[in-house]
Design a protein around this motif. Sequence first.
Motif, mmCIF file in Angstrom:
data_model
loop_
_atom_site.group_PDB
_atom_site.id
_atom_site.type_symbol
_atom_site.label_atom_id
_atom_site.label_comp_id
_atom_site.label_asym_id
_atom_site.label_seq_id
_atom_site.Cartn_x
_atom_site.Cartn_y
_atom_site.Cartn_z
ATOM 1 N N GLN A 269 0.839 -1.194 0.000
ATOM 2 C CA GLN A 269 0.000 0.000 0.000
ATOM 3 C C GLN A 269 0.876 1.246 0.000
ATOM 4 N N PRO A 270 0.757 2.107 -1.016
ATOM 5 C CA PRO A 270 1.596 3.311 -1.023
ATOM 6 C C PRO A 270 1.228 4.250 0.109
ATOM 7 N N THR A 271 2.236 4.886 0.706
ATOM 8 C CA THR A 271 2.009 5.921 1.712
ATOM 9 C C THR A 271 2.347 7.262 1.078
ATOM 10 N N VAL A 272 1.507 8.249 1.332
ATOM 11 C CA VAL A 272 1.628 9.543 0.676
ATOM 12 C C VAL A 272 2.081 10.584 1.689
ATOM 13 N N GLY A 273 3.113 11.338 1.340
ATOM 14 C CA GLY A 273 3.633 12.375 2.216
ATOM 15 C C GLY A 273 3.123 13.745 1.832
ATOM 16 N N GLU A 274 3.834 14.766 2.265
ATOM 17 C CA GLU A 274 3.435 16.131 1.969
ATOM 18 C C GLU A 274 3.490 16.390 0.467
ATOM 19 N N GLY A 275 2.538 17.153 -0.026
ATOM 20 C CA GLY A 275 2.477 17.462 -1.444
ATOM 21 C C GLY A 275 1.800 16.383 -2.264
ATOM 22 N N GLY A 276 1.331 15.315 -1.611
ATOM 23 C CA GLY A 276 0.616 14.271 -2.323
ATOM 24 C C GLY A 276 1.489 13.281 -3.049
ATOM 25 N N THR A 277 2.805 13.314 -2.831
ATOM 26 C CA THR A 277 3.707 12.368 -3.494
ATOM 27 C C THR A 277 3.886 11.122 -2.642
ATOM 28 N N VAL A 278 4.156 10.004 -3.294
ATOM 29 C CA VAL A 278 4.364 8.742 -2.589
ATOM 30 C C VAL A 278 5.695 8.797 -1.845
ATOM 31 N N SER A 279 5.641 8.554 -0.542
ATOM 32 C CA SER A 279 6.846 8.602 0.280
ATOM 33 C C SER A 279 7.386 7.227 0.620
ATOM 34 N N GLY A 280 6.578 6.194 0.433
ATOM 35 C CA GLY A 280 7.025 4.848 0.775
ATOM 36 C C GLY A 280 5.924 3.838 0.535
ATOM 37 N N VAL A 281 6.115 2.651 1.112
ATOM 38 C CA VAL A 281 5.166 1.553 0.924
ATOM 39 C C VAL A 281 4.902 0.900 2.265
ATOM 40 N N PHE A 282 3.631 0.695 2.560
ATOM 41 C CA PHE A 282 3.208 -0.031 3.757
ATOM 42 C C PHE A 282 2.965 -1.476 3.346
ATOM 43 N N VAL A 283 3.661 -2.407 3.996
ATOM 44 C CA VAL A 283 3.590 -3.823 3.657
ATOM 45 C C VAL A 283 2.831 -4.557 4.754
ATOM 46 N N GLN A 284 1.834 -5.322 4.367
ATOM 47 C CA GLN A 284 1.072 -6.113 5.345
ATOM 48 C C GLN A 284 0.632 -7.407 4.691
ATOM 49 N N GLY A 285 0.779 -8.528 5.404
ATOM 50 C CA GLY A 285 0.366 -9.801 4.818
ATOM 51 C C GLY A 285 0.435 -10.951 5.793
ATOM 52 N N HIS A 286 0.247 -12.154 5.253
ATOM 53 C CA HIS A 286 0.242 -13.379 6.051
ATOM 54 C C HIS A 286 1.023 -14.459 5.318
ATOM 55 N N ASP A 287 1.705 -15.285 6.084
ATOM 56 C CA ASP A 287 2.399 -16.454 5.544
ATOM 57 C C ASP A 287 1.381 -17.588 5.449
ATOM 58 N N VAL A 288 1.057 -18.015 4.211
ATOM 59 C CA VAL A 288 0.044 -19.057 4.009
ATOM 60 C C VAL A 288 0.684 -20.338 3.473
ATOM 61 N N THR A 289 1.964 -20.533 3.775
ATOM 62 C CA THR A 289 2.683 -21.702 3.267
ATOM 63 C C THR A 289 2.026 -23.002 3.715
ATOM 64 N N ASP A 290 1.706 -23.098 5.007
ATOM 65 C CA ASP A 290 1.110 -24.338 5.526
ATOM 66 C C ASP A 290 -0.208 -24.634 4.832
ATOM 67 N N GLN A 291 -1.002 -23.616 4.593
ATOM 68 C CA GLN A 291 -2.300 -23.808 3.934
ATOM 69 C C GLN A 291 -2.114 -24.276 2.494
ATOM 70 N N VAL A 292 -1.193 -23.635 1.767
ATOM 71 C CA VAL A 292 -0.953 -24.023 0.376
ATOM 72 C C VAL A 292 -0.450 -25.452 0.285
ATOM 73 N N GLU A 293 0.513 -25.815 1.141
ATOM 74 C CA GLU A 293 1.069 -27.174 1.099
ATOM 75 C C GLU A 293 0.006 -28.203 1.485
ATOM 76 N N SER A 294 -0.858 -27.847 2.448
ATOM 77 C CA SER A 294 -1.932 -28.760 2.840
ATOM 78 C C SER A 294 -2.904 -28.990 1.684
ATOM 79 N N GLU A 295 -3.238 -27.929 0.962
ATOM 80 C CA GLU A 295 -4.152 -28.070 -0.168
ATOM 81 C C GLU A 295 -3.519 -28.871 -1.298
ATOM 82 N N GLU A 296 -2.208 -28.701 -1.496
ATOM 83 C CA GLU A 296 -1.530 -29.482 -2.530
ATOM 84 C C GLU A 296 -1.541 -30.975 -2.176
ATOM 85 N N ARG A 297 -1.311 -31.278 -0.885
ATOM 86 C CA ARG A 297 -1.359 -32.687 -0.460
ATOM 87 C C ARG A 297 -2.768 -33.251 -0.634
#
Length: 498
Positions: A269-297
């Motif tokens: 998610q882009p973060t916007v600073g002064e002047g309306g320009t993108v100042s960085g990125v907000f990263v948020q998520g989940h590790d779903v490795t166990d779920q993916v491997e379980s579904e593959e099995r």
Amino acid sequence: MSGWILPPSVFSEGSVTIDFQALLARSPNPYVLLDSDLRIVWMNDAYLQVTMRTRDKLLGQNMFDAFPSDPDSESHRQLEASFRRVFASGKQDEIALIRYDIPTPDGGMDVRYWSATHTPFADEARKVAYILQHTVDVTELQTLRAMRDEMGLIQRANAVQARNLDLAEEAGQFKSLFEQAPGFVAILHGPDHEFRMANAAYHKLVGGRDLLGKRVKDALPEVSGQRFLNLLDQVNRSGKPFIGRRLKVLLQNDEGTEVQERYLDFVYQPTVGEGGTVSGVFVQGHDVTDQVESEERQALLMNELNHRVKNTLAIVQGLAMQSFRQMPGSEVPRQTFNARLAALAAAHNLLTTSNWKTAGFIETVRSAAEASIGEDLARVHLDGRDFTIAPQTAVSLSMIIHELCTNAVKYGALSVPEGHIDLSWTIEDEQEDYRLIDLRWEERGGPPVQQPASRGFGSRLIEHGFSTERASGVVIDFRPTGLLCTIKAKLTNASIVS
């Protein structure tokens, strides 16, 4: 008061541990958190109650879009000016009294008066990144101002004020919303994606490596050859978020060890600073490795099960052919048996694709009919809403459709070129725990039909229906103009497909 930098989320002293995230969420006072674009990123239940909204209707909305007002109105200018003062000064701002009407669920407007406090939260660079709004609904106080002496309304307001937790103390613990988040969270700054913040889950994902102040390509060198840096650059340039679903990433938890495959659900998610320009990125998520491997099995096991069932059906078909071959006049019964096996196999294939969880009603009907009548499927007109059914119901429905199709080919509408079938269904009663389905099979344009002198296996199978629940039943009407079969079925686990 200077802008607050978010403090630790959990406070411990001796044997006492306080989760301030849970405390703030359960506070009886309404709180809402806005980012630098005045987008709503969090609110507690008290805020939802007082504004008569739901969380999914507010998250990500600009404050003035979520609660629209005339830009030229005094209330709009008053609120907007308070936000500007906070961003400009980095100091807390208060609005003693503001009228700001709230839309009601029925489409009307509810006149409301508020007292609001806006508290800034700064990032590591001491720039205001968020505003915490604490609102108090003073509509009753404003409306009954003329009666305050008789009713002791001032005393009541003082009592409410005394019960409120100190805002500065609550705000001082607000970082718990980030640090203790169950998913991984990181804040990246600038075009080189420098780590400004990463929570415990993010550190765990990358093996506890030192991140703060480092660029992503330096802190996590193994991702440089993957697509993630390009995605970060894209978000930084476009200002548009990126949502990743089950993307594979190769991570090296310890130096010198082999990389490991992980699967992630995340958003940049882009973060916007002064002047309306993108100042960085907000990263948020989940590790779903166990779920993916379980579904593959599970998929592997389902494919193996399907293979074995097909082999079993082939063996049964072979045994039947050997048995029928020795019986005089067995050709027609053998063909009927093979056709029923084919219908059963078609239902099994359909359920295998959905891991034997549910099957779509329309796809079940179409699959069974196609296995029975092939190209004549175009002469069967389907009309009704789609919904999912349980595996056992799908098998029963497939066998019933097969028998109806077979009879239509032999004696009914499909025995002549001009005949056709209207298959329709309606949901007569739709409750939370069940659906009452009314299915209608009507043959038209075929030869006159008569009730048979005896009932065979196919007729008994149709009359049994595809539900054993009460309120279910089957009626077969051998009308001269064509067969009419109506089936009522009470399905306790049917789910409407939107």
